[in-house]
Scaffold this active site. Structure first.
Site, PDB file in Angstrom:
ATOM      1  CE  LYS A  43      11.736  50.697  28.121  1.00 12.64           C
ATOM      2  NZ  LYS A  43      12.501  51.948  28.112  1.00 12.64           N
ATOM      3  CE  LYS A  56       3.109  53.679  16.774  1.00  9.16           C
ATOM      4  NZ  LYS A  56       4.125  54.565  17.150  1.00  9.16           N
ATOM      5  CE  LYS A  98      14.190  49.751  16.739  1.00  5.80           C
ATOM      6  NZ  LYS A  98      15.090  50.423  17.669  1.00  5.80           N
TER       7      LYS A  98
END
Ligand code: TRP
Length: 326
Positions: free
Chosen positions: A107, A189, A192
Site C-alpha cells: 500500500k 486469478k 478487484k
C-alpha cells in the site's frame, strides 16, 4: 469471524474463495461477519460512496446465502469497543514488525502520499476485530495469512503479559485445496484490481457476462489425442467446473481428448451457465439493496449480537490489564 472491506463489487473469486465458506460455516459455528468500514478509511478517506458500498456488500453477501438470522452480520463501526481493544493492542505491536508487513509495503508503494498510522496498524485493528469475539476460526484467503500470524503474536503477548484471555485465531477453509478462480484473460486469478473485462462480477448483466466469457483466450484446439491443456484452456475448463453440470463438463473433456473440441460452442455453454449462476444473485442483490428498512434491521440485529459478545470480552480484558480501580 471474518471481515469484508466495502471497497467495490464482489466477483466470482470472492464468491468461491470466501463467501461460499461463510455460508457453510454459519450452519456449524457461531459466526460473526463484519463489513470492515473502518479499515476502508485507511485507503479510502473520501466517504461519499461509503454508505452505498456498505449497503451493496451486505446485500451481495445475503444474496449469496448468508443468513442474518444464523450469523451476526454487522458493521465494524457499530462495535465501538473494538476501537478500545485496538488501543490496548497497539501497545503490544512493534513498529518494526508492522513496517515489515507485506500488505503495508504494497500500500505504501501504491499510495506513497498517504502513509498514515492507521495503515501501519491495519493488522492490529484486524486482530481486535477477531479477538473481540474470542474467535478461533477465520475464513480468509491466502493473502491474509500474514495478518493472522501477526494476530497470533499479539494474542500470545497479551496472554503472556496479562493472563490467558484469548484463544489463538487460525485461518479456516473447508476445502484442503484452495479453489482457483482464473481470470478470463488467461493470466492470474480474478481480482478487484485486475482488468474489469477479465473478471466476472456478481453485479454483471447477462449481456456483459456473455461478452466477457466469449472473449476468453482459446486456440485452434489440440492436434494430438489426450494432449495436456495449455494454461488458458485449463482456465476455461476450471470455470466450467465451477458452474456447469457434470455431463456438460464430461462432454467437453471428451471432445478435447479426441480433438473434436469447438471452443466457440464450449464458451457459449459456459456463458449460459454463468448467466444461470450469476443472474439470480444479481437480482436478489438488487431487491435487497432497494429495501433500506430491511438492511437497517439486519445491521441493528447484527450489531446487537456483536456488541453483546464484545462487551463480555472487554470486561475480561479490562480486568486482566488491571483497569479496575473500584
Ligand atoms: N483485511 C481483510 C481483507 O482485506 C478484511 C478484514 C478486516 C478481516 N477485519 C478482518 C478479515 C477480520 C478477517 C477478520 O480482506
Amino acid at each position: 469471524m471474518s471481515g469484508i472491506r466495502p471497497t467495490g463489487f464482489l466477483h466470482l473469486g470472492n464468491y468461491f474463495g470466501a463467501i461460499r465458506n461463510y455460508v457453510r460455516m454459519q450452519e456449524e459455528f457461531d459466526c460473526y461477519y463484519m463489513v470492515a468500514d473502518l479499515h476502508s478509511l485507511t485507503t479510502h478517506p473520501d466517504t461519499r460512496e461509503l454508505r452505498t458500498n456498505v449497503h451493496r456488500v451486505l446485500s451481495e453477501n445475503i444474496a449469496c446465502g448468508l443468513d442474518p438470522e444464523k450469523a451476526a452480520l454487522y458493521c465494524q463501526s457499530h462495535v465501538r469497543e473494538t476501537s478500545e481493544l485496538y488501543l490496548y493492542l497497539n501497545m503490544l505491536a512493534y513498529k518494526g514488525e508492522l513496517e515489515k508487513t507485506v500488505t503495508f509495503k504494497d500500500k505504501v508503494r501504491q499510495n506513497p502520499e498517504n502513509v498514515n498510522a492507521g495503515l501501519l496498524t491495519y493488522p492490529v485493528l484486524q486482530t481486535a476485530d477477531i479477538i473481540i469475539h474470542r474467535a478461533q476460526y477465520v475464513p480468509v484467503g491466502k493473502d491474509q495469512e500474514q495478518h493472522l500470524e501477526m494476530a497470533r503474536n499479539f494474542v500470545n503477548r497479551f496472554n503472556h503479559r496479562y493472563g490467558n484471555v484469548f484463544p489463538e485465531p487460525h485461518a479456516f477453509n473447508f476445502n484442503s485445496e484452495l479453489i482457483k478462480v482464473p481470470s478470463l484473460d488467461g493470466s492470474g486469478k480474478m481480482s478487484k484490481s485486475e482488468n474489469q473485462m477479465s473478471t466476472l462480477y456478481l453485479a454483471d448483466g447477462d449481456e456483459v457476462i456473455r461478452k466477457k466469457v466469449m472473449k476468453a483466450k482459446t486456440d485452434n484446439g489440440p492436434t494430438e489425442q489426450n494432449s495436456p491443456k495449455p494454461d488458458y484452456i485449463e482456465n476455461v475448463f476450471s470455470l466450467l467446473k465451477l458452474v456447469s453440470d457434470k455431463p456438460v463438463i464430461d462432454h467437453f473433456e471428451m471432445a478435447y481428448n479426441t480433438c473434436n473440441i469447438r471452443y466457440g460452442e464450449m464458451k457459449n455453454q459456459l456463458a449460459e451457465d454463468m448467466v444461470r449462476f450469476i443472474a439470480p444473485i444479481r437480482e436478489k442483490t438488487n431487491h435487497i439493496l432497494h429495501d433500506e428498512a430491511y438492511l437497517r434491521r439486519v445491521m441493528e440485529q447484527g450489531a446487537e449480537k456483536a456488541n453483546q459478545s464484545a462487551a463480555a470480552t472487554m470486561q475480561l480484558v479490562r480486568q486482566a490489564i488491571g483497569l479496575n480501580y473500584y
